[in-house]
Write a protein that holds these residues in place. Sequence first.
Motif, short mmCIF file in Angstrom:
data_model
loop_
_atom_site.label_atom_id
_atom_site.label_comp_id
_atom_site.label_asym_id
_atom_site.label_seq_id
_atom_site.Cartn_x
_atom_site.Cartn_y
_atom_site.Cartn_z
N ASP A 1 0.86 -1.18 0.00
CA ASP A 1 0.00 0.00 0.00
C ASP A 1 0.89 1.23 0.00
O ASP A 1 1.95 1.24 0.62
N ARG A 2 0.45 2.25 -0.70
CA ARG A 2 1.22 3.49 -0.79
C ARG A 2 0.83 4.46 0.31
O ARG A 2 -0.34 4.56 0.68
N VAL A 3 1.83 5.16 0.83
CA VAL A 3 1.58 6.26 1.76
C VAL A 3 2.20 7.52 1.17
O VAL A 3 3.11 7.45 0.33
N ASP A 4 1.72 8.67 1.59
CA ASP A 4 2.27 9.95 1.14
C ASP A 4 2.68 10.74 2.38
O ASP A 4 1.83 11.27 3.09
N SER A 5 3.99 10.78 2.61
CA SER A 5 4.50 11.46 3.80
C SER A 5 4.77 12.93 3.52
O SER A 5 5.03 13.31 2.37
N ASP A 6 4.70 13.72 4.57
CA ASP A 6 5.04 15.13 4.45
C ASP A 6 6.55 15.31 4.56
O ASP A 6 7.26 14.46 5.10
N GLY A 7 7.03 16.42 4.07
CA GLY A 7 8.44 16.74 4.23
C GLY A 7 9.26 16.33 3.02
O GLY A 7 8.75 15.88 2.00
N ILE A 8 10.57 16.48 3.15
CA ILE A 8 11.48 16.27 2.04
C ILE A 8 11.96 14.83 1.97
O ILE A 8 11.74 14.13 1.00
N TRP A 9 12.62 14.36 3.03
CA TRP A 9 13.20 13.00 3.04
C TRP A 9 12.19 12.05 3.66
O TRP A 9 11.90 12.11 4.85
N VAL A 10 11.64 11.15 2.85
CA VAL A 10 10.53 10.31 3.31
C VAL A 10 10.96 8.89 3.64
O VAL A 10 10.12 8.06 4.00
N HIS A 11 12.26 8.59 3.52
CA HIS A 11 12.68 7.21 3.73
C HIS A 11 12.77 6.81 5.19
O HIS A 11 12.81 5.63 5.51
N THR A 12 12.80 7.76 6.11
CA THR A 12 12.98 7.41 7.52
C THR A 12 11.83 6.55 8.04
O THR A 12 10.67 6.72 7.62
N ALA A 13 12.14 5.66 8.95
CA ALA A 13 11.12 4.78 9.52
C ALA A 13 10.03 5.58 10.21
O ALA A 13 8.84 5.24 10.13
N THR A 14 10.41 6.65 10.90
CA THR A 14 9.42 7.42 11.67
C THR A 14 8.39 8.08 10.76
O THR A 14 7.23 8.25 11.17
N LYS A 15 8.79 8.47 9.54
CA LYS A 15 7.81 9.05 8.60
C LYS A 15 6.73 8.02 8.27
O LYS A 15 5.55 8.34 8.17
N TYR A 16 7.14 6.79 8.09
CA TYR A 16 6.18 5.73 7.79
C TYR A 16 5.30 5.40 9.00
O TYR A 16 4.08 5.27 8.89
N LEU A 17 5.92 5.27 10.17
CA LEU A 17 5.18 4.83 11.35
C LEU A 17 4.16 5.86 11.81
O LEU A 17 3.18 5.51 12.48
N ALA A 18 4.37 7.13 11.46
CA ALA A 18 3.43 8.17 11.85
C ALA A 18 2.17 8.19 10.98
O ALA A 18 1.27 8.99 11.22
#
Length: 317
Positions: free
Chosen positions: A279-296
């Motif tokens: 499933d695709r997610v769309d994270s805010d911000g510039i660098w989206v690879h961090t685990a915390t961007k996904y977990l939030a």
Amino acid sequence: MFVHGIGGARNPETERDSWLAALATGARKAGHTAQSTALAQNSLADVAFAYYGDLFTRPQTQGGTSTGVEVGEDEALRQLLQDLIDTELQSSPGESERRILRHARTELTATQQPQGSGEVVRRLVNVCTTLLALPGVRRAGQWASGRLMAGHLAQVTRYLARAEADGEGRTLDARVRDRVLGCLDDDRPAVVIAHSLGSVVALEALHHHDGPIPLLVTVGSPICMRTVVHPRLRPQPPVTPHSVERWLNYWDRDDIIAPRPWLERDVLPNIRGCLPVSDRVDSDGIWVHTATKYLAQASVAGPVVEAIRRAGERASA
């Protein structure tokens, strides 16, 4: 259990807390207010952070440690960079990004010319330096130099090389998997969240674990990188570990480390019929690879909270 990805040395407790805080944010967004508070306080469930980053450091001749690229690792790293660049070029980036990627591709092609291995490593570092000019990568501050970026990316190829044996003959990849398996208990169900290289490590480690895994979550996974990762996975062809009951895979279209997101197309089901569901997610911000961007993300944290609740019910039944 959390399984981290590429990168330098880190404090496992600090990382665990930051992952929990991000998961708590996602849980709150998903409507799990009480569980969000418990996650933030580390009281919802027993939490383990499987840390193996120190295994990638190696002595320098002048003392200290190094995580850089060594001669002999260059071809696999070249293939990995080629995979990243070509996939990014196919994703229709803006013209400025295309210019950077084309320049990096030209530099990468030069590494295929006959030359000394040390020169190849230097050119690969130059390719990484060029890629650091990409807006998202540059502004993220993830890597301070092309050499650091190359060294961190090379952790993927070093793991898959099945080499670097210790005094007891245990290769680097086996020692990394041991760290993960040491956090698991065959008698207790475990929800496993694995990021980046950690998704490769978790996939392979769980083939050696018999305890129940009600949910495996992979985020920012490079498993489907066809040139470097997918053909080197064990076992071949790649298959869902027998202990995994459900597998959710999340990717962000701006995540350059997860260029081919549909794991279900490249992984066979286990005996339960379990396949990864992407499933695709769309994270805010510039660098989206961090685990915390996904977990939030609510779509990531919601199923995790529900799986933890069900696992607790099973354990107490």
